[in-house]
Design a protein around this motif. Structure first.
Motif, mmCIF file in Angstrom:
data_model
loop_
_atom_site.group_PDB
_atom_site.id
_atom_site.type_symbol
_atom_site.label_atom_id
_atom_site.label_comp_id
_atom_site.label_asym_id
_atom_site.label_seq_id
_atom_site.Cartn_x
_atom_site.Cartn_y
_atom_site.Cartn_z
ATOM 1 N N GLY A 15 -33.781 23.894 7.620
ATOM 2 C CA GLY A 15 -34.069 25.101 8.399
ATOM 3 C C GLY A 15 -32.983 26.132 8.112
ATOM 4 N N ILE A 16 -32.849 27.086 9.009
ATOM 5 C CA ILE A 16 -31.836 28.133 8.808
ATOM 6 C C ILE A 16 -30.452 27.527 8.644
ATOM 7 N N SER A 17 -30.102 26.590 9.534
ATOM 8 C CA SER A 17 -28.741 26.021 9.505
ATOM 9 C C SER A 17 -28.495 25.270 8.205
ATOM 10 N N GLY A 18 -29.468 24.468 7.801
ATOM 11 C CA GLY A 18 -29.290 23.663 6.599
ATOM 12 C C GLY A 18 -29.141 24.532 5.359
ATOM 13 N N TYR A 35 -31.816 17.259 2.664
ATOM 14 C CA TYR A 35 -33.022 16.457 2.934
ATOM 15 C C TYR A 35 -33.793 17.062 4.103
ATOM 16 N N ASP A 36 -35.087 17.140 3.953
ATOM 17 C CA ASP A 36 -35.919 17.510 5.100
ATOM 18 C C ASP A 36 -37.174 16.652 5.088
ATOM 19 N N ARG A 37 -37.516 16.153 6.261
ATOM 20 C CA ARG A 37 -38.701 15.274 6.347
ATOM 21 C C ARG A 37 -39.981 16.063 6.094
ATOM 22 N N GLY A 43 -37.756 24.608 8.576
ATOM 23 C CA GLY A 43 -37.561 24.066 9.929
ATOM 24 C C GLY A 43 -38.651 24.567 10.861
ATOM 25 N N VAL A 44 -38.272 25.159 11.997
ATOM 26 C CA VAL A 44 -39.286 25.605 12.965
ATOM 27 C C VAL A 44 -40.208 26.673 12.367
ATOM 28 N N TRP A 45 -39.749 27.321 11.302
ATOM 29 C CA TRP A 45 -40.568 28.388 10.708
ATOM 30 C C TRP A 45 -41.505 27.870 9.617
ATOM 31 N N VAL A 54 -40.804 35.314 15.619
ATOM 32 C CA VAL A 54 -39.466 35.537 16.170
ATOM 33 C C VAL A 54 -39.612 36.425 17.403
ATOM 34 N N GLN A 55 -38.796 36.142 18.445
ATOM 35 C CA GLN A 55 -38.979 36.941 19.654
ATOM 36 C C GLN A 55 -38.009 38.111 19.768
ATOM 37 N N ILE A 56 -37.131 38.255 18.794
ATOM 38 C CA ILE A 56 -36.202 39.389 18.865
ATOM 39 C C ILE A 56 -36.361 40.248 17.602
ATOM 40 N N LEU A 60 -31.683 41.666 14.334
ATOM 41 C CA LEU A 60 -30.857 40.649 14.978
ATOM 42 C C LEU A 60 -31.105 39.275 14.366
ATOM 43 N N TYR A 61 -32.256 39.102 13.754
ATOM 44 C CA TYR A 61 -32.644 37.769 13.295
ATOM 45 C C TYR A 61 -32.931 37.789 11.804
ATOM 46 N N GLU A 62 -31.865 37.827 11.024
ATOM 47 C CA GLU A 62 -31.969 37.772 9.560
ATOM 48 C C GLU A 62 -30.634 37.256 9.051
ATOM 49 N N MET A 391 -28.933 35.389 18.443
ATOM 50 C CA MET A 391 -28.934 35.773 17.026
ATOM 51 C C MET A 391 -28.635 34.521 16.218
ATOM 52 N N SER A 392 -29.509 33.528 16.330
ATOM 53 C CA SER A 392 -29.195 32.225 15.736
ATOM 54 C C SER A 392 -28.852 32.314 14.258
ATOM 55 N N VAL A 393 -29.534 33.171 13.525
ATOM 56 C CA VAL A 393 -29.296 33.182 12.077
ATOM 57 C C VAL A 393 -27.848 33.596 11.794
HETATM 58 C C1 LIG Z 1 -41.501 30.028 18.252
HETATM 59 C C2 LIG Z 1 -40.020 30.096 18.177
HETATM 60 C C3 LIG Z 1 -39.398 31.355 18.309
HETATM 61 C C4 LIG Z 1 -38.010 31.443 18.221
HETATM 62 N N1 LIG Z 1 -37.438 32.673 18.335
HETATM 63 C C5 LIG Z 1 -36.096 32.781 18.223
HETATM 64 C C6 LIG Z 1 -35.468 34.065 18.322
HETATM 65 O O1 LIG Z 1 -36.125 35.078 18.492
HETATM 66 N N2 LIG Z 1 -34.124 34.137 18.223
HETATM 67 C C7 LIG Z 1 -33.360 33.025 18.022
HETATM 68 O O2 LIG Z 1 -32.155 33.154 17.915
HETATM 69 N N3 LIG Z 1 -33.930 31.798 17.924
HETATM 70 C C8 LIG Z 1 -35.270 31.647 18.026
HETATM 71 N N4 LIG Z 1 -35.843 30.412 17.945
HETATM 72 C C9 LIG Z 1 -34.970 29.225 17.810
HETATM 73 C C10 LIG Z 1 -34.981 28.655 16.385
HETATM 74 O O3 LIG Z 1 -35.246 27.322 16.526
HETATM 75 C C11 LIG Z 1 -33.652 28.843 15.717
HETATM 76 O O4 LIG Z 1 -33.397 30.231 15.653
HETATM 77 C C12 LIG Z 1 -33.569 28.294 14.300
HETATM 78 O O5 LIG Z 1 -34.740 28.534 13.569
HETATM 79 C C13 LIG Z 1 -33.221 26.834 14.247
HETATM 80 O O6 LIG Z 1 -32.920 26.524 12.916
HETATM 81 P P1 LIG Z 1 -32.279 25.131 12.510
HETATM 82 O O7 LIG Z 1 -32.161 25.130 11.050
HETATM 83 O O8 LIG Z 1 -31.023 24.900 13.277
HETATM 84 O O9 LIG Z 1 -33.293 24.020 13.023
HETATM 85 P P2 LIG Z 1 -34.806 23.763 12.637
HETATM 86 O O10 LIG Z 1 -35.461 25.003 12.241
HETATM 87 O O11 LIG Z 1 -35.372 23.001 13.785
HETATM 88 O O12 LIG Z 1 -34.727 22.814 11.362
HETATM 89 C C14 LIG Z 1 -34.334 21.487 11.445
HETATM 90 C C15 LIG Z 1 -34.954 20.725 10.294
HETATM 91 O O13 LIG Z 1 -34.424 19.420 10.303
HETATM 92 C C16 LIG Z 1 -35.437 18.535 9.852
HETATM 93 N N5 LIG Z 1 -35.111 17.174 10.284
HETATM 94 C C17 LIG Z 1 -34.926 16.722 11.538
HETATM 95 N N6 LIG Z 1 -34.636 15.399 11.520
HETATM 96 C C18 LIG Z 1 -34.634 15.031 10.221
HETATM 97 C C19 LIG Z 1 -34.397 13.801 9.567
HETATM 98 N N7 LIG Z 1 -34.095 12.684 10.223
HETATM 99 N N8 LIG Z 1 -34.471 13.770 8.211
HETATM 100 C C20 LIG Z 1 -34.776 14.882 7.501
HETATM 101 N N9 LIG Z 1 -35.016 16.068 8.075
HETATM 102 C C21 LIG Z 1 -34.936 16.146 9.422
HETATM 103 C C22 LIG Z 1 -36.677 19.069 10.508
HETATM 104 O O14 LIG Z 1 -37.833 18.651 9.805
HETATM 105 C C23 LIG Z 1 -36.458 20.572 10.407
HETATM 106 O O15 LIG Z 1 -37.076 21.101 9.264
HETATM 107 C C24 LIG Z 1 -37.227 30.280 18.025
HETATM 108 C C25 LIG Z 1 -37.850 29.022 17.913
HETATM 109 C C26 LIG Z 1 -39.223 28.936 17.974
HETATM 110 C C27 LIG Z 1 -39.847 27.577 17.857
#
Ligand SMILES: Cc1cc2nc3c(=O)[nH]c(=O)nc-3n(C[C@H](O)[C@H](O)[C@H](O)COP(=O)(O)OP(=O)(O)OC[C@H]3O[C@@H](n4cnc5c(N)ncnc54)[C@H](O)[C@@H]3O)c2cc1C
Lengths: 489, 80
Positions: A15-18, A35-37, A43-45, A54-56, A60-62, A391-393
């Motif tokens: 996802g964004i963090s990875g 690795y991603d399953r 990720g969530v996108w 995205v709700q903002i 703010l979110y890029e 502003m998670s990103v």
């Molecule tokens: C509808 C929606 C709207 C949102 N709007 C906003 C917003 O406006 N502003 C904001 O700041 N945030 C928002 N968020 C929060 C959003 O989750 C974060 O901003 C951000 O996308 C999270 O990224 P991430 O990479 O940390 O996690 P994720 O996007 O959850 O990615 C984690 C990844 O890890 C993988 N994974 C998990 N376990 C394993 C495993 N054991 N092995 C391999 N892969 C694994 C998953 O498959 C997933 O792809 C929103 C979330 C949703 C769902």
């Protein structure tokens, strides 16, 4: 804590963090595998419910170092954000690091590094690495689905909002959406005119943040400035000025939040009468409620749909199901043939061994970490993305940069004792006032400004990001956006 | 009115000065932070506090009155 020289790393989650982590670590010459399953990055996108996005606003979110293209709408739809993440991978040359469709199933210490068990179509494999970065997010483990009495005998469908990929699934049905967060509001709103009847059932309400305050001012101006950051309950390591503001000066922040509440009540018509004469007015003050796990920037027209009766809102818990009804705790009976739970996600780290969870001090509200990233009792293990912010990103990109600087020994960590003390005070601070919840350890939200400041100071960068002759004024009144961090990411 | 403005401004000036000193203390001499920026930030902080001192005082008084009233009201409602 980082031991030895790190030559390679495994990042769990694309996802964004990875992706931000992979980009930063590869720039330091560290060979990364992500690795991603899922079979798709993002990720969530990668995939979401009908109309998710995205709700903002997009500024703010890029990624600070990779702006969203001009043609992307102001509120980025989910699929467009996923496409943008694909472009990010190509732009920074990290596509080769990705191993999609691969789940990490177990993690064990071996020497200074780690052994992982990973599983893909071809079977199970063992992987050795110097550093593991957990970037599995807060919202993608498993859907949170409450167990309700009688649900086995219910003849309709019981779904989680993530299963509603196409709103046509709800055509002609009598639907009850359960929850009061963004996803519940989105599904209920989208179901109007498609479903025969739309109910929204929620136990409690939260202060909604309108896209524009008073219909004029984008919400970031009223919520995300340093002036507002001074009004929220003081940060764990607050300045003497903030402490004074919240003791002798307390009438000021108190009055500020009451005025904000009054404006929101008027603008969002929270006094609207719903079933049983209830209203949408939240029970808790906004400066407390803002730290609950539900943050809602409702889609335009959401509250109006409730006042117009297009969504029949019920402020109550669920008691039980019958064959074709949902019976609420307040005694109301809803005749439905589909129930959609917009009740969020469980966070969890199924692949972490028990002894490691104990070392990390896992509690019901999550894992508390130094700078939300490291734990001194789990060397060469890091978390990126365990810090919920508006502003998670930007937040996750700063975390990823910070981590890469720690690994490259450009940021010196304090002693183990000092890190443990910092973790203990973070835990004590949060548990002493923030609403309880499974991800409280990761909650930052309006405190993100203070957190960003700390990461920047650790990296020897100036937390005051605004430039120009009027920078001090901008610091106070102009909200931060991703581009303010471009040169430090 | 002018006396009130004067008192507010004076209080603002004192608070602003203290705020400026705290900015200097936190930032001056820290690696990566430009001293000129710190001084400019401090001076502006002092200026803004002085300029808006009377308004801040007014909001503080209003807040104190409403906060007191709301505490009283809550206590009454909580009483059996
Ligand atoms: C509808 C929606 C709207 C949102 N709007 C906003 C917003 O406006 N502003 C904001 O700041 N945030 C928002 N968020 C929060 C959003 O989750 C974060 O901003 C951000 O996308 C999270 O990224 P991430 O990479 O940390 O996690 P994720 O996007 O959850 O990615 C984690 C990844 O890890 C993988 N994974 C998990 N376990 C394993 C495993 N054991 N092995 C391999 N892969 C694994 C998953 O498959 C997933 O792809 C929103 C979330 C949703 C769902």
């Amino acid at each position: 804590m980082i031991h030895g020289k790190i030559k390679n790393a495994v990042v769990i989650g694309a996802g964004i963090s990875g992706l931000a982590t992979a980009k930063n670590l590869t720039r330091k010459g560290i060979s990364c595998r992500v690795y991603d399953r899922n079979s798709k990055l993002g990720g969530v996108w990668a995939d979401g419910y009908h109309g998710f996005g995205v709700q903002i606003p997009k500024d703010l979110y890029e990624f600070p170092d990779f702006p969203l293209p001009d043609e992307v709408p102001h509120y980025t739809p989910g699929p467009e954000f996923q496409k943008y993440m694909e472009e990010y991978c190509d732009h920074f040359g990290i596509r080769d690091c990705l191993q999609l469709g691969t789940r990490v199933t177990a993690l064990r210490r071996s020497g200074d590094g780690w052994t992982l068990e990973v599983e893909d179509e071809s079977g199970s494999n063992i992987v050795q690495t110097d550093l593991v970065v957990i970037a599995t997010g807060l919202y993608s483990e498993t859907p949170q689905m409450p167990e309700i009495e009688g649900q086995d005998q219910f003849q309709g469908d019981i779904l989680h909002n993530s299963q509603v990929k196409d709103i046509e699934m709800l055509r002609g049905r009598r639907v009850a959406v359960v929850g009061y967060g963004k996803s519940a509001g989105d599904i209920a709103g989208a179901a109007i005119g498609v479903a025969d009847k739309v109910y929204l059932v929620f136990r409690s309400t939260h202060w909604p943040v309108p896209r524009k305050l008073l219909g004029l001012l984008p919400f970031k101006w009223g919520m995300l400035t340093r002036l507002v950051a001074a009004m929220i309950p003081p940060y764990v390591r607050s300045t003497p000025v903030t402490r004074a503001l919240h003791t002798v000066g307390y009438p000021l922040p108190w009055l500020f939040w009451r005025v904000v509440e009054m404006l929101l009540r008027i603008q969002q018509k929270l006094g609207t009468r719903i079933a049983n004469g209830d209203t949408l007015i939240p029970v808790h003050p906004i400066d407390y409620d803002a730290y609950s796990e539900v943050t809602m920037v409702p889609r335009p027209g959401f509250i109006e749909s409730i006042s117009a009766g297009e969504i029949s809102a019920h402020r109550s818990g669920l008691r039980r199901f019958t064959e074709n009804e949902l019976i609420l705790e307040d005694g109301d009976t809803l005749s439905v043939d589909c129930v959609v739970f917009g009740t969020g996600w469980k966070t969890g780290f199924g692949f972490l061994p028990k002894d490691l969870r104990i070392a990390l001090g896992e509690e019901p509200d999550g894992i508390y970490l130094y700078r939300h990233i490291l734990h001194p009792d789990a060397p060469n293990l890091a978390f990126v993305g365990r810090a919920s912010s508006f502003m998670s990103v930007t937040t996750f990109s700063l975390q990823a940069r910070w981590l890469s600087e720690v690994v490259a020994r450009n940021v010196t960590l304090p002693s183990k004792g000092d890190m443990l003390a910092a973790i203990a005070s973070l835990r004590h601070w949060k548990q002493s006032w923030m609403p309880d919840g499974a991800a409280r350890s990761a909650t930052l939200l309006l405190h993100m400004t203070h957190y960003h400041d700390e990461l920047l100071l650790d990296m020897g960068a100036d937390p005051l990001r605004k430039t120009g002759i009027l920078a001090p004024l901008k610091e106070l009144f102009v909200p931060y956006q991703a581009s303010d961090f471009r040169d430090v990411i | 009115m002018s006396t009130y403005l004067l008192i507010g401004t004076a209080i603002g000036a004192v608070l602003g000065f203290l705020h400026m000193l705290s900015i200097f203390r936190a930032r001056l001499g820290r690696p990566g932070l430009a001293p000129i920026k710190t001084v400019w930030q401090g001076i502006w902080t002092w200026f803004l506090w002085t300029l808006f001192g009377a308004y801040v005082l007014t909001f503080w008084i209003l807040g104190a009155v409403f906060l007191g009233a709301s505490k009283l009201l809550n206590r009454r409602q909580a009483a059996p």
